[in-house]
Write an enzyme that holds these catalytic residues in place. Structure first.
Site, PDB file in Angstrom:
ATOM      1  N   ARG A  70       0.937  -1.157  -0.250  1.00  0.00           N
ATOM      2  CA  ARG A  70      -0.002   0.036   0.105  1.00  0.00           C
ATOM      3  C   ARG A  70       0.848   1.113   0.072  1.00  0.00           C
ATOM      4  NH1 ARG A  70       1.120   2.107   4.658  1.00  0.00           N
ATOM      5  NH2 ARG A  70       1.538   0.796   6.763  1.00  0.00           N
ATOM      6  N   GLN A  73       3.581   5.228   4.828  1.00  0.00           N
ATOM      7  CA  GLN A  73       4.675   4.790   5.698  1.00  0.00           C
ATOM      8  C   GLN A  73       4.009   3.832   6.842  1.00  0.00           C
ATOM      9  OE1 GLN A  73       8.093   5.568   5.718  1.00  0.00           O
ATOM     10  NE2 GLN A  73       7.688   7.177   4.071  1.00  0.00           N
ATOM     11  N   TYR A  76      -0.091   1.186  12.747  1.00  0.00           N
ATOM     12  CA  TYR A  76      -0.202   0.050  13.723  1.00  0.00           C
ATOM     13  C   TYR A  76      -1.661  -0.265  13.399  1.00  0.00           C
ATOM     14  CZ  TYR A  76      -1.680  -2.458  17.986  1.00  0.00           C
ATOM     15  OH  TYR A  76      -2.190  -3.419  18.888  1.00  0.00           O
ATOM     16  N   HIS A  77      -1.847  -1.881  13.430  1.00  0.00           N
ATOM     17  CA  HIS A  77      -3.127  -2.500  13.352  1.00  0.00           C
ATOM     18  C   HIS A  77      -3.232  -3.202  14.746  1.00  0.00           C
ATOM     19  CE1 HIS A  77      -3.969  -0.756   9.685  1.00  0.00           C
ATOM     20  NE2 HIS A  77      -3.189  -1.550   9.082  1.00  0.00           N
ATOM     21  N   GLY A 150      -6.988   0.337   2.530  1.00  0.00           N
ATOM     22  CA  GLY A 150      -8.015   1.142   2.854  1.00  0.00           C
ATOM     23  C   GLY A 150      -7.774   2.076   4.040  1.00  0.00           C
ATOM     24  N   CYS A 168       2.436   6.796  10.463  1.00  0.00           N
ATOM     25  CA  CYS A 168       2.509   7.575   9.210  1.00  0.00           C
ATOM     26  C   CYS A 168       3.894   8.186   8.687  1.00  0.00           C
ATOM     27  CB  CYS A 168       1.378   8.127   9.041  1.00  0.00           C
ATOM     28  SG  CYS A 168      -0.053   7.160   9.381  1.00  0.00           S
TER      29      CYS A 168
END
Length: 208
Positions: A70, A73, A76-77, A150, A168
């Site tokens: 994607r 930069q 976190y998920h 997304g 980011c």
């Protein structure tokens, strides 16, 4: 049916298999394939965009870092965060990437507005911000005129891992979550509202 949108709630799934499923879906779709919106939560993971710089990962601790395709930069998920993958034929919808990004940002801004929270987008840094703190991050990939990846919206998850990166790519960028803004709705309710707002905004007819 005009502009059907299939919405899938995938539950909690590891990041990389979902990424590969998005790629396969995008490769296999044709001009008649309906657009899809995938809602998912991931176990803790850091993801690096195509141009992601290693210095933005300060200390990942024991959380895996995955380099993906994607834009953007590192981010976190994790649990308590709603991740929304937009598998859209933007060429068919006559949209460019910047317009799609704006639609996603405005959907989150509209969602927060329903709770009485004022949020904004920034021209210099995609995403959604409340009082300068980032609450939603965006990163997309476009292949043959079709988007995937997304946005990620912080609802009620642990924000500590954001301290271990430059979110980011911005040193010192603070993040926030809906719970800290006084929003107590469940993630299921937030998902429903966000899907409704985005579908209406983009002129889709929802198919569950």
């Amino acid at each position: 049916m005009k502009n059907p949108l299939i919405i899938r709630d995938l539950g909690t799934r590891d990041y990389e298999p979902i990424w590969r499923e998005m790629e396969a879906f995008t490769r296999g779709r044709d001009a008649d394939t309906a657009d899809e919106l995938w809602f998912v939560e991931h176990p803790p993971v850091f993801t690096q965009g195509v141009g992601g710089r290693t210095e933005h990962v300060i200390d990942p601790h024991d959380i895996p870092v995955i380099r993906t395709n994607r834009g953007g930069q590192v981010t976190y998920h994790g649990p308590g965060q709603i991740v929304v993958y937009v598998l859209f034929d933007i060429r068919r919808r006559k949209l460019n990437v910047r317009q799609l990004v704006s639609h996603l940002e405005q959907a989150v801004i509209g969602l927060l507005g329903e709770y009485g929270v004022a949020a904004v987008a920034r021209a210099d840094a995609p995403g959604v911000y409340v009082n300068g703190d980032k609450i939603a991050a965006l990163g997309l990939r476009v292949s043959r005129g079709c988007s995937y990846h997304g946005l990620a919206l912080n609802v009620d998850g642990d924000l500590k891992p954001f301290d271990w990166i430059n979110p980011c790519g911005y040193q010192g960028l603070k993040v926030t979550r809906m719970r800290d803004l006084g929003i107590a709705d469940s993630r299921d309710t937030v998902r429903e509202k966000l899907a409704r707002i985005l579908a209406r905004q983009m002129g889709y007819t929802v198919v569950r």
